[in-house]
Design a protein around this motif. Structure first.
Motif, mmCIF file in Angstrom:
data_model
loop_
_atom_site.group_PDB
_atom_site.id
_atom_site.type_symbol
_atom_site.label_atom_id
_atom_site.label_comp_id
_atom_site.label_asym_id
_atom_site.label_seq_id
_atom_site.Cartn_x
_atom_site.Cartn_y
_atom_site.Cartn_z
ATOM 1 N N UNK A 44 0.799 -1.232 0.000
ATOM 2 C CA UNK A 44 0.000 0.000 0.000
ATOM 3 C C UNK A 44 0.827 1.276 0.000
ATOM 4 N N UNK A 45 2.114 1.188 0.352
ATOM 5 C CA UNK A 45 2.949 2.394 0.404
ATOM 6 C C UNK A 45 3.850 2.561 -0.816
ATOM 7 N N UNK A 46 3.796 1.607 -1.748
ATOM 8 C CA UNK A 46 4.727 1.639 -2.874
ATOM 9 C C UNK A 46 4.522 2.865 -3.753
ATOM 10 N N UNK A 47 3.274 3.159 -4.066
ATOM 11 C CA UNK A 47 2.961 4.302 -4.923
ATOM 12 C C UNK A 47 2.068 5.290 -4.179
ATOM 13 N N UNK A 71 -17.495 -1.844 11.731
ATOM 14 C CA UNK A 71 -16.106 -1.815 11.268
ATOM 15 C C UNK A 71 -15.415 -3.175 11.333
ATOM 16 N N UNK A 72 -14.509 -3.391 10.370
ATOM 17 C CA UNK A 72 -13.673 -4.581 10.336
ATOM 18 C C UNK A 72 -12.213 -4.150 10.246
ATOM 19 N N UNK A 73 -11.324 -5.058 10.601
ATOM 20 C CA UNK A 73 -9.888 -4.815 10.477
ATOM 21 C C UNK A 73 -9.381 -5.538 9.239
ATOM 22 N N UNK A 74 -8.833 -4.781 8.299
ATOM 23 C CA UNK A 74 -8.350 -5.351 7.039
ATOM 24 C C UNK A 74 -6.962 -4.787 6.757
ATOM 25 N N UNK A 75 -5.986 -5.678 6.566
ATOM 26 C CA UNK A 75 -4.613 -5.280 6.272
ATOM 27 C C UNK A 75 -4.242 -5.712 4.858
ATOM 28 N N UNK A 76 -3.467 -4.891 4.167
ATOM 29 C CA UNK A 76 -2.878 -5.267 2.883
ATOM 30 C C UNK A 76 -1.400 -5.556 3.111
ATOM 31 N N UNK A 77 -1.010 -6.814 2.975
ATOM 32 C CA UNK A 77 0.375 -7.222 3.210
ATOM 33 C C UNK A 77 1.209 -6.980 1.951
#
Length: 403
Positions: A44-47, A71-77
């Motif tokens: 998520x931080x690349x661009x 709300x839910x907790x969702x991560x992008x690895x």
């Protein structure tokens, strides 16, 4: 008096037949979700300055899932973009749980790329923000264990990466990998569900078609390099032959709910009016598949009966092979989303699979169906005339949070 007694009996019957809302709510969960990108994917931080996400294009699928009935907790690895599934699984474990990546001593000796380190310096995540002298990025979910399970959603190779992680969590490695906890196995119940989207469980013929464009590349040197790279990077495991070997190792766990989603952006040939790109394929046969007009342009040339431009080299929509000892490729493989053959997305060959009927079943692949008109990147909401993928992720959310 009789009417009162009758009413009381009716009320009692109603109470025993209709489940209470609290009981229904107890069956639900709000476990965190980990999104795992595919081959050549990025975090998520690349661009971040451009605002472009792997999961969502100029939107954000993770954020959408967080607020949809949340709300839910969702991560992008973020994992190695061209690494093998084993190496990507090791990246994923450290990033979620915390600690430094360890690729395993025996694994690196046998399959490591030249110069690859078992424990690359600085590739770490901090489990405790209060004890982080090296200022490592924070781990996504250090509490992860059987009492705090996770949902995983993988796109393309992200799906096979998750399967490798499950295999290592539950069964570990039979070799001496140097003592890292990931390779010890026995971690049952850590994963509640696995959902794969456009995943080449049985490989993709994309690579075969590309190599056939340039026969001079098929030299003894290339064959030697291909053999060298087996198990070492993603390309081998995403080929049909490599996927067959991977499927024999990465088992479907009886403890986990599995779901799969197929995508398809080709159509059977027709003399007219089938929504395909006639500039790419003006002449068509009903036996083959051709790219739709709304497929992402970069992959139209590979998706049809012929690679365009090429000297009569078959593309994914017409490629077959029946060489002894290799996975047989027939017309069942022709339909595709521009990158992966649709038939490969359903489930690993030889593993249990069923069409999802609304009832979750553990230990088998529950196929959520083929989403026609979605190419490999429409399903990520990348910019293209194709349909929005938000309803797909909303459906997945309804299913996994209802387990």
């Amino acid at each position: 008096m009789f009417r009162i007694a009758h009413a009381l009996l009716a009320l009692l019957a109603l109470c025993t037949c209709v489940p209470a809302p609290a009981a229904a709510a107890a069956d639900r969960n709000n476990d965190p979700v980990i999104l795992v990108h595919g081959f050549l994917g990025f975090g998520p931080d690349t661009f971040q300055h451009s605002g472009f996400n792997y999961w969502g294009g100029y939107g954000d699928i993770a954020s959408h899932m967080q607020v949809y009935r949340g709300p839910h907790t969702v991560f992008a690895a973020v994992v190695g973009p061209v690494s093998s599934n084993w190496d990507r699984a090791a990246d994923l474990y450290a990033q979620i749980k915390g600690g430094c990546v360890d690729y395993g001593a025996a694994h690196v000796r046998k399959y490591g790329l030249p110069g690859q380190q078992q424990k690359p310096a600085g590739k770490c995540w901090a489990a405790d923000p209060g004890n982080n002298p090296e200022n490592y990025p924070l781990a996504l979910y250090p509490a992860w264990d059987a009492g705090h399970p996770l949902h995983f959603i993988g796109h393309s190779q992200g799906g096979t990466t998750i399967r490798a992680l499950v295999e290592l969590l539950e069964h570990g490695s039979p070799d001496d990998e140097g003592g890292h906890t990931l390779f010890k196995g026995g971690k049952l119940g850590w994963v509640r569900s696995v959902t794969t989207i456009s995943t080449p469980h049985n490989g993709t013929t994309f690579a075969d078609a590309v190599l056939n464009v340039a026969p001079p590349l098929q030299t003894p040197l290339l064959q030697w390099a291909t053999e060298l790279l087996r198990h070492r990077w993603a390309n081998w495991e995403m080929s049909p032959d490599g996927a067959r070997a991977f499927n024999a190792w990465a088992r479907t766990s009886p403890h986990i709910y599995y779901y799969s989603v197929g995508t398809m952006a080709t159509e059977a040939g027709s003399w007219c009016c089938n929504g395909t790109d006639r500039a790419i394929a003006p002449i068509q046969t009903v036996a083959n598949q051709y790219p739709r007009r709304d497929m992402i342009p970069a992959f139209k040339g590979m998706a049809g009966e012929w690679i365009v431009p090429s000297a009569l080299q078959h593309g994914m929509g017409g490629y077959t092979q029946q060489a002894p000892g290799r996975v047989r490729i027939d017309r069942e493989w022709f339909a595709n989303d521009g990158v992966v053959n649709t038939t490969s997305m359903r489930a690993p060959s030889g593993h249990p699979v069923r069409d999802y009927d609304g009832k979750p079943v553990k230990g088998t692949w529950n196929y959520l169906g083929t989403y026609r008109g979605y190419d490999h990147f429409d399903i990520l909401n990348w910019p293209n005339p194709g349909p929005s993928a938000n309803p797909v992720y909303e459906r997945i959310s309804d299913i996994i949070f209802g387990l």
